[in-house]
Motif scaffolding. Structure first.
Motif, mmCIF file in Angstrom:
data_model
loop_
_atom_site.group_PDB
_atom_site.id
_atom_site.type_symbol
_atom_site.label_atom_id
_atom_site.label_comp_id
_atom_site.label_asym_id
_atom_site.label_seq_id
_atom_site.Cartn_x
_atom_site.Cartn_y
_atom_site.Cartn_z
ATOM 1 N N ARG A 241 0.837 -1.213 0.000
ATOM 2 C CA ARG A 241 0.000 0.000 0.000
ATOM 3 C C ARG A 241 0.865 1.253 0.000
ATOM 4 N NH1 ARG A 241 -2.497 -0.969 4.369
ATOM 5 N NH2 ARG A 241 -4.186 -2.159 3.412
ATOM 6 N N GLN A 242 1.921 1.223 0.792
ATOM 7 C CA GLN A 242 2.854 2.352 0.826
ATOM 8 C C GLN A 242 3.477 2.582 -0.550
ATOM 9 O OE1 GLN A 242 5.917 1.878 3.808
ATOM 10 N NE2 GLN A 242 7.165 3.541 2.978
ATOM 11 N N ASP B 4 0.911 4.108 -2.892
ATOM 12 C CA ASP B 4 0.688 5.523 -2.571
ATOM 13 C C ASP B 4 1.802 6.406 -3.117
ATOM 14 O OD1 ASP B 4 -1.645 4.896 -1.254
ATOM 15 O OD2 ASP B 4 -0.773 4.982 0.761
ATOM 16 N N SER B 5 3.019 5.866 -3.194
ATOM 17 C CA SER B 5 4.150 6.652 -3.684
ATOM 18 C C SER B 5 4.169 6.774 -5.205
ATOM 19 C CB SER B 5 5.464 6.017 -3.221
ATOM 20 O OG SER B 5 5.745 4.820 -3.957
#
Length: 232
Positions: free
Chosen positions: A76-77, A80-81
């Motif tokens: 998820r991180q 998001d990036s």
């Protein structure tokens, strides 16, 4: 030197044919062993390309494999990036899970070789580089599409074979990466699953031998175009 990090869930389900392609582009290739290495210790800012590989477990089986929660958080991180991310089979399912979609059993096993039918949304994408080449499929779960996203390809057994959260991220339900010369490891490692599905190793071995050169060429076209796009 650029760094490619592959999240690996099963020793023989590695980058396969993709690894030498990455090394030719100047990547240092590293593996993160799921369930062994600490996901919290991964510095995604130091990773130019994240690849999430396949495996035989269920995405929603966090009770049996608690580390899945941290792995989904890491994916998820990365999403998001909006940095380069490729998910293959279980990897694509984990991407869908990270975006809030469910992953459920199909009720049948899709194991074997079949070409993809591109959807209208898939026409003109990097998936067009596969042409009519039969691809290797090996899964019993399927992801639902995350909100606002479209299926890029399908097979008769599975309506969602690929999706792209953004231009630098791609989830593939099928396996384009398997090196034909190491396919025997798959047959050995998954023999119980093959037996349950009433599929013999000889059936798959024969098709892999017939399709090996086409698979190599199709993967090369796909990855060259996707890497050019994702690494801009």
């Amino acid at each position: 030197m650029k760094t490619a990090l592959a999240l690996r869930h099963l020793a023989f389900e590695d980058l396969g044919l993709i690894e030498p392609m990455l090394r030719e582009r100047g990547f240092e290739v590293r593996y993160h062993e799921a369930g062994v290495d600490d996901s919290a210790a991964v510095d995604l800012d130091a990773v130019d390309l994240l690849v999430v590989l396949g495996g035989p477990i269920s995405v929603e089986d966090e009770e049996s494999f608690p580390w899945l929660v941290d792995e989904v958080g890491l994916i998820r991180q990365r999403l998001d990036s909006r940095q380069p991310l490729l998910g293959i089979c279980l990897g694509a399912q984990l991407m869908a899970r990270a975006l809030g979609a469910r992953v459920k059993p199909m009720g049948v096993k899709e194991i074997g070789f079949a070409p993809l039918a591109l959807t209208a949304a898939g026409q003109g994408t990097v998936l067009a580089e596969l042409g009519g080449q039969p691809m290797l499929h090996w899964h019993g779960d399927q992801f639902e599409l995350p909100a606002g996203m479209l299926s890029l390809a399908a097979t008769a057994a599975c309506p969602h074979q690929a999706f792209a959260p953004h231009d630098r991220a791609l989830g593939l339900q099928f396996h384009p990466e398997v090196a034909p010369e190491r396919f025997e490891q798959w047959l050995i490692g998954h023999i119980d699953e093959l037996s349950q599905a009433a599929i013999t190793p000889n059936e798959l071995r024969a098709v892999m031998a017939r399709e090996s050169e086409g698979l190599r060429a199709a993967l090369k076209r796909l990855m060259q175009r996707w890497l050019d796009q994702a690494l801009l």
